[in-house]
Write a protein that holds these residues in place. Structure first.
Motif, PDB file in Angstrom:
ATOM      1  N   SER A   1     -12.023  -5.255   7.813  1.00 46.46           N
ATOM      2  CA  SER A   1     -13.303  -4.529   7.763  1.00 46.46           C
ATOM      3  C   SER A   1     -13.188  -3.176   8.438  1.00 46.46           C
ATOM      4  N   LEU A   2     -12.472  -3.132   9.547  1.00 48.28           N
ATOM      5  CA  LEU A   2     -12.270  -1.876  10.264  1.00 48.28           C
ATOM      6  C   LEU A   2     -11.488  -0.872   9.425  1.00 48.28           C
ATOM      7  N   SER A   3     -10.459  -1.338   8.728  1.00 52.42           N
ATOM      8  CA  SER A   3      -9.681  -0.418   7.881  1.00 52.42           C
ATOM      9  C   SER A   3     -10.537   0.106   6.729  1.00 52.42           C
ATOM     10  N   GLN A   4     -11.438  -0.711   6.209  1.00 51.08           N
ATOM     11  CA  GLN A   4     -12.332  -0.261   5.147  1.00 51.08           C
ATOM     12  C   GLN A   4     -13.322   0.775   5.669  1.00 51.08           C
ATOM     13  N   ALA A   5     -13.860   0.530   6.870  1.00 46.57           N
ATOM     14  CA  ALA A   5     -14.785   1.501   7.466  1.00 46.57           C
ATOM     15  C   ALA A   5     -14.065   2.817   7.745  1.00 46.57           C
ATOM     16  N   LEU A   6     -12.821   2.742   8.210  1.00 45.60           N
ATOM     17  CA  LEU A   6     -12.032   3.947   8.465  1.00 45.60           C
ATOM     18  C   LEU A   6     -11.774   4.709   7.160  1.00 45.60           C
ATOM     19  N   ALA A   7     -11.471   3.979   6.086  1.00 51.25           N
ATOM     20  CA  ALA A   7     -11.263   4.623   4.783  1.00 51.25           C
ATOM     21  C   ALA A   7     -12.521   5.361   4.342  1.00 51.25           C
ATOM     22  N   MET A   8     -13.673   4.763   4.581  1.00 48.58           N
ATOM     23  CA  MET A   8     -14.920   5.405   4.196  1.00 48.58           C
ATOM     24  C   MET A   8     -15.186   6.642   5.053  1.00 48.58           C
ATOM     25  N   LEU A   9     -14.910   6.561   6.349  1.00 48.50           N
ATOM     26  CA  LEU A   9     -15.100   7.727   7.225  1.00 48.50           C
ATOM     27  C   LEU A   9     -14.182   8.885   6.828  1.00 48.50           C
TER      28      LEU A   9
ATOM     29  N   SER B   1       0.830  -1.218   0.000  1.00 45.27           N
ATOM     30  CA  SER B   1       0.000   0.000   0.000  1.00 45.27           C
ATOM     31  C   SER B   1       0.859   1.262   0.000  1.00 45.27           C
ATOM     32  N   VAL B   2       2.004   1.218   0.660  1.00 43.27           N
ATOM     33  CA  VAL B   2       2.917   2.373   0.650  1.00 43.27           C
ATOM     34  C   VAL B   2       3.477   2.587  -0.759  1.00 43.27           C
ATOM     35  N   VAL B   3       3.878   1.509  -1.409  1.00 45.39           N
ATOM     36  CA  VAL B   3       4.391   1.611  -2.779  1.00 45.39           C
ATOM     37  C   VAL B   3       3.291   2.126  -3.712  1.00 45.39           C
ATOM     38  N   MET B   4       2.083   1.601  -3.544  1.00 46.47           N
ATOM     39  CA  MET B   4       0.964   2.062  -4.378  1.00 46.47           C
ATOM     40  C   MET B   4       0.658   3.540  -4.129  1.00 46.47           C
ATOM     41  N   LEU B   5       0.814   3.995  -2.898  1.00 45.30           N
ATOM     42  CA  LEU B   5       0.601   5.407  -2.582  1.00 45.30           C
ATOM     43  C   LEU B   5       1.584   6.278  -3.361  1.00 45.30           C
ATOM     44  N   LEU B   6       2.830   5.843  -3.402  1.00 43.36           N
ATOM     45  CA  LEU B   6       3.840   6.596  -4.152  1.00 43.36           C
ATOM     46  C   LEU B   6       3.555   6.578  -5.655  1.00 43.36           C
ATOM     47  N   LEU B   7       3.110   5.422  -6.154  1.00 42.61           N
ATOM     48  CA  LEU B   7       2.820   5.307  -7.587  1.00 42.61           C
ATOM     49  C   LEU B   7       1.595   6.112  -8.016  1.00 42.61           C
ATOM     50  N   THR B   8       0.692   6.367  -7.085  1.00 44.58           N
ATOM     51  CA  THR B   8      -0.543   7.095  -7.409  1.00 44.58           C
ATOM     52  C   THR B   8      -0.502   8.543  -6.926  1.00 44.58           C
ATOM     53  N   MET B   9       0.652   9.029  -6.605  1.00 48.73           N
ATOM     54  CA  MET B   9       0.805  10.362  -6.026  1.00 48.73           C
ATOM     55  C   MET B   9       0.154  11.453  -6.890  1.00 48.73           C
ATOM     56  N   GLN B  10       0.320  11.372  -8.177  1.00 50.83           N
ATOM     57  CA  GLN B  10      -0.248  12.398  -9.055  1.00 50.83           C
ATOM     58  C   GLN B  10      -1.778  12.422  -8.979  1.00 50.83           C
ATOM     59  N   TYR B  11      -2.374  11.288  -8.666  1.00 51.89           N
ATOM     60  CA  TYR B  11      -3.832  11.220  -8.573  1.00 51.89           C
ATOM     61  C   TYR B  11      -4.340  11.878  -7.289  1.00 51.89           C
ATOM     62  N   TRP B  12      -3.869  11.399  -6.118  1.00 51.56           N
ATOM     63  CA  TRP B  12      -4.426  11.892  -4.858  1.00 51.56           C
ATOM     64  C   TRP B  12      -3.970  13.312  -4.508  1.00 51.56           C
ATOM     65  N   MET B  13      -2.903  13.795  -5.142  1.00 50.47           N
ATOM     66  CA  MET B  13      -2.466  15.169  -4.894  1.00 50.47           C
ATOM     67  C   MET B  13      -3.322  16.184  -5.654  1.00 50.47           C
ATOM     68  N   ARG B  14      -3.851  15.793  -6.814  1.00 45.74           N
ATOM     69  CA  ARG B  14      -4.521  16.758  -7.684  1.00 45.74           C
ATOM     70  C   ARG B  14      -6.028  16.538  -7.850  1.00 45.74           C
ATOM     71  N   HIS B  15      -6.507  15.376  -7.520  1.00 43.05           N
ATOM     72  CA  HIS B  15      -7.904  15.055  -7.800  1.00 43.05           C
ATOM     73  C   HIS B  15      -8.684  14.806  -6.517  1.00 43.05           C
TER      74      HIS B  15
ATOM     75  N   LEU C   1      -5.927   2.564   0.150  1.00 43.26           N
ATOM     76  CA  LEU C   1      -5.078   1.562  -0.491  1.00 43.26           C
ATOM     77  C   LEU C   1      -4.754   0.410   0.453  1.00 43.26           C
ATOM     78  N   TYR C   2      -4.486   0.737   1.709  1.00 43.37           N
ATOM     79  CA  TYR C   2      -4.196  -0.284   2.713  1.00 43.37           C
ATOM     80  C   TYR C   2      -5.391  -1.218   2.887  1.00 43.37           C
ATOM     81  N   SER C   3      -6.583  -0.645   2.947  1.00 44.42           N
ATOM     82  CA  SER C   3      -7.768  -1.481   3.145  1.00 44.42           C
ATOM     83  C   SER C   3      -8.010  -2.400   1.953  1.00 44.42           C
TER      84      SER C   3
END
Length: 190
Positions: free
Chosen positions: A115-123, A39-53, A156-158
């Protein structure tokens, strides 16, 4: 003294979360998992997405389905096998160290944490939608960047954790199959 014993009884949810994390092996065990680092690697690979959108739309469209799958996976786990199979999952092995979690508790903890990590992501996505969508120009840009990074990483982690749940459900099915073969094998020998 354990941290959980310091929490007032009114904070049952927080106490349960601490017990879940402890049952998983603690915070250190979470950082040592493969899905954490993916998930950390995916965060770095998707940086352009979550920084701008506005990434929270993706989360709010995806997570309810994944959360439903996780809860369904837990239902499959609970319903799979007969009473003796479940008893075998709950039984401590003689070779296990004292106080080691049973297979049943380990699997339950894993599915609940996913399930908890998914609920946290949604919150967090709901908060992002409420706060960042309208107030972004008025907020400190470093705060916005940190919020986006943490929020999207939790998502991403969830999702990566869900892969763990899928593999666990498969492993449970295999364990049940071996258990049934063992029981049938014992029945034929009589």
């Amino acid at each position: 003294m354990k941290i959980a014993s310091l929490i007032p009884r009114g904070f049952v949810v927080l106490n349960s979360i601490l017990r879940l994390v402890s049952g998983y092996g603690g915070v250190r065990a979470i950082f040592m998992t493969l899905h954490f680092w993916i998930s950390v690697v995916m965060l770095l690979l998707t940086m352009q997405y979550w920084m701008r959108h506005e990434w929270w739309g993706q989360v709010l469209n995806t997570i309810p389905t994944l959360l439903g799958f996780s809860i369904g996976g837990f239902a499959i786990f609970i319903s799979l096998g007969d009473h003796d199979f479940k008893k075998a999952l709950c039984h401590e092995l003689e070779s296990a160290t004292e106080g080691a979690p049973t297979t049943f508790k380990t699997i339950t903890t894993q599915i609940c944490l996913a399930s908890l990590s998914q609920a946290l992501a949604m919150l967090v996505a709901i908060l992002a939608n409420a706060i960042l969508a309208d107030c972004k120009p008025y907020l400190n840009q470093h705060f916005v960047l940190a919020f986006n990074m943490v929020g999207y990483w939790i998502f991403l982690y969830s999702v990566c954790f869900l892969v763990d749940v899928i593999v666990t459900i498969f492993n449970i099915a295999e364990m049940n199959e071996k258990y049934i073969q063992f029981v049938l094998g014992k029945g034929r020998k009589k």
